[in-house]
Design a protein around this motif. Structure first.
Motif, PDB file in Angstrom:
ATOM      1  N   UNK A   1       0.851  -1.186   0.000  1.00 61.51           N
ATOM      2  CA  UNK A   1       0.000   0.000   0.000  1.00 61.51           C
ATOM      3  C   UNK A   1       0.886   1.236   0.000  1.00 61.51           C
ATOM      4  N   UNK A   2       0.346   2.328  -0.539  1.00 64.32           N
ATOM      5  CA  UNK A   2       1.097   3.577  -0.526  1.00 64.32           C
ATOM      6  C   UNK A   2       1.280   4.050   0.909  1.00 64.32           C
ATOM      7  N   UNK A   3       2.436   4.620   1.191  1.00 63.51           N
ATOM      8  CA  UNK A   3       2.685   5.134   2.538  1.00 63.51           C
ATOM      9  C   UNK A   3       2.081   6.525   2.684  1.00 63.51           C
ATOM     10  N   UNK A   4       2.090   7.011   3.906  1.00 59.00           N
ATOM     11  CA  UNK A   4       1.542   8.343   4.178  1.00 59.00           C
ATOM     12  C   UNK A   4       2.348   9.441   3.478  1.00 59.00           C
ATOM     13  N   UNK A   5       3.566   9.145   3.069  1.00 61.77           N
ATOM     14  CA  UNK A   5       4.381  10.124   2.340  1.00 61.77           C
ATOM     15  C   UNK A   5       3.743  10.533   1.019  1.00 61.77           C
ATOM     16  N   UNK A   6       2.878   9.702   0.494  1.00 57.70           N
ATOM     17  CA  UNK A   6       2.218  10.037  -0.774  1.00 57.70           C
ATOM     18  C   UNK A   6       1.341  11.274  -0.643  1.00 57.70           C
ATOM     19  N   UNK A   7       0.985  11.654   0.574  1.00 54.44           N
ATOM     20  CA  UNK A   7       0.154  12.850   0.740  1.00 54.44           C
ATOM     21  C   UNK A   7       0.894  14.113   0.314  1.00 54.44           C
ATOM     22  N   UNK A   8       2.219  14.101   0.355  1.00 55.49           N
ATOM     23  CA  UNK A   8       2.954  15.258  -0.159  1.00 55.49           C
ATOM     24  C   UNK A   8       3.648  14.966  -1.488  1.00 55.49           C
ATOM     25  N   UNK A   9       3.824  13.711  -1.840  1.00 62.13           N
ATOM     26  CA  UNK A   9       4.435  13.386  -3.132  1.00 62.13           C
ATOM     27  C   UNK A   9       3.427  13.545  -4.266  1.00 62.13           C
ATOM     28  N   UNK A  10       2.195  13.145  -4.027  1.00 63.72           N
ATOM     29  CA  UNK A  10       1.176  13.240  -5.075  1.00 63.72           C
ATOM     30  C   UNK A  10       0.976  14.687  -5.553  1.00 63.72           C
ATOM     31  N   UNK A  11       0.849  15.681  -4.648  1.00 65.14           N
ATOM     32  CA  UNK A  11       0.730  17.069  -5.132  1.00 65.14           C
ATOM     33  C   UNK A  11       1.963  17.524  -5.919  1.00 65.14           C
ATOM     34  N   UNK A  12       3.149  17.060  -5.499  1.00 71.91           N
ATOM     35  CA  UNK A  12       4.343  17.399  -6.268  1.00 71.91           C
ATOM     36  C   UNK A  12       4.270  16.797  -7.667  1.00 71.91           C
ATOM     37  N   UNK A  13       3.824  15.557  -7.767  1.00 65.32           N
ATOM     38  CA  UNK A  13       3.734  14.901  -9.080  1.00 65.32           C
ATOM     39  C   UNK A  13       2.784  15.663 -10.003  1.00 65.32           C
ATOM     40  N   UNK A  14       1.712  16.202  -9.452  1.00 66.99           N
ATOM     41  CA  UNK A  14       0.777  17.004 -10.254  1.00 66.99           C
ATOM     42  C   UNK A  14       1.479  18.265 -10.756  1.00 66.99           C
ATOM     43  N   UNK A  15       2.209  18.932  -9.872  1.00 72.88           N
ATOM     44  CA  UNK A  15       2.943  20.140 -10.274  1.00 72.88           C
ATOM     45  C   UNK A  15       4.013  19.810 -11.311  1.00 72.88           C
ATOM     46  N   UNK A  16       4.679  18.678 -11.136  1.00 76.01           N
ATOM     47  CA  UNK A  16       5.706  18.254 -12.083  1.00 76.01           C
ATOM     48  C   UNK A  16       5.094  18.022 -13.463  1.00 76.01           C
ATOM     49  N   UNK A  17       3.964  17.339 -13.494  1.00 79.75           N
ATOM     50  CA  UNK A  17       3.285  17.071 -14.769  1.00 79.75           C
ATOM     51  C   UNK A  17       2.811  18.364 -15.426  1.00 79.75           C
ATOM     52  N   UNK A  18       2.373  19.316 -14.631  1.00 87.08           N
ATOM     53  CA  UNK A  18       1.937  20.600 -15.183  1.00 87.08           C
ATOM     54  C   UNK A  18       3.120  21.405 -15.712  1.00 87.08           C
ATOM     55  N   UNK A  19       4.237  21.350 -15.006  1.00 81.20           N
ATOM     56  CA  UNK A  19       5.421  22.112 -15.423  1.00 81.20           C
ATOM     57  C   UNK A  19       6.079  21.512 -16.663  1.00 81.20           C
ATOM     58  N   UNK A  20       5.973  20.190 -16.817  1.00 81.40           N
ATOM     59  CA  UNK A  20       6.626  19.488 -17.929  1.00 81.40           C
ATOM     60  C   UNK A  20       5.627  18.525 -18.583  1.00 81.40           C
ATOM     61  N   UNK A  21       4.622  19.055 -19.252  1.00 76.82           N
ATOM     62  CA  UNK A  21       3.563  18.181 -19.780  1.00 76.82           C
ATOM     63  C   UNK A  21       4.035  17.179 -20.832  1.00 76.82           C
ATOM     64  N   UNK A  22       5.157  17.432 -21.467  1.00 75.95           N
ATOM     65  CA  UNK A  22       5.623  16.514 -22.512  1.00 75.95           C
ATOM     66  C   UNK A  22       6.567  15.431 -21.983  1.00 75.95           C
ATOM     67  N   UNK A  23       6.876  15.479 -20.693  1.00 77.93           N
ATOM     68  CA  UNK A  23       7.796  14.489 -20.117  1.00 77.93           C
ATOM     69  C   UNK A  23       6.996  13.539 -19.227  1.00 77.93           C
ATOM     70  N   UNK A  24       6.948  12.254 -19.591  1.00 81.85           N
ATOM     71  CA  UNK A  24       6.182  11.306 -18.771  1.00 81.85           C
ATOM     72  C   UNK A  24       6.847  11.056 -17.418  1.00 81.85           C
ATOM     73  N   UNK A  25       6.012  10.661 -16.466  1.00 83.42           N
ATOM     74  CA  UNK A  25       6.467  10.340 -15.113  1.00 83.42           C
ATOM     75  C   UNK A  25       6.183   8.867 -14.866  1.00 83.42           C
TER      76      UNK A  25
END
Length: 138
Positions: free
Chosen positions: A64-88
């Protein structure tokens, strides 16, 4: 053809690793304060082609995902928005800190340097990147 950049995201510091241009050899890039991470990545991507981000996915022993995902998930959204052409791609990062500490110890790094958490974060990012390179078809 671009590099693959791995991110070991943390609340205070984030370790980064990158492949060589042929995407064969992973190496530590740096550790940056997390609040400056997106700016650092914007600058890096403007100078070096990056074709994929590999983001460490913290999981519990039961997968299962750890509680750290509560701050990693928002970062991943920002990363995808900043670099929409680069897959994660997410890579399981369980035990990477322990593996990094062991690697640093086995490399004969001095006691004071082994306590450097930034070094552990960077080596953890290298381990995450190597894990991806070993199995890119996730």
């Amino acid at each position: 053809m671009g590099r693959i950049l791995a991110i070991d995201y943390g609340r205070k510091r984030t370790g980064l690793a990158v492949t060589d241009p042929l995407k064969i050899i992973p190496g530590g890039l740096t550790t940056v304060p997390t609040h400056t991470l997106l700016d650092f990545l914007r600058d890096y991507v403007s100078r070096e082609p990056v074709e994929r981000f590999v983001l460490g996915l913290p999981r519990r022993m039961n997968y299962e995902e750890s509680e750290s995902m509560t701050y990693i998930r928002p970062f991943a959204v920002k990363l995808a928005q900043a670099f929409p052409s680069i897959p994660i791609t997410y890579v399981d990062e369980r035990f990477t800190s322990r593996m990094a500490q062991r690697t640093i110890l086995e490399a004969g790094i001095g006691k004071m340097k082994r306590r450097d958490k930034a070094l552990v974060d960077e080596v953890s990012a290298v381990i995450i990147l190597q894990s991806y390179l070993d199995n890119p078809d996730r």
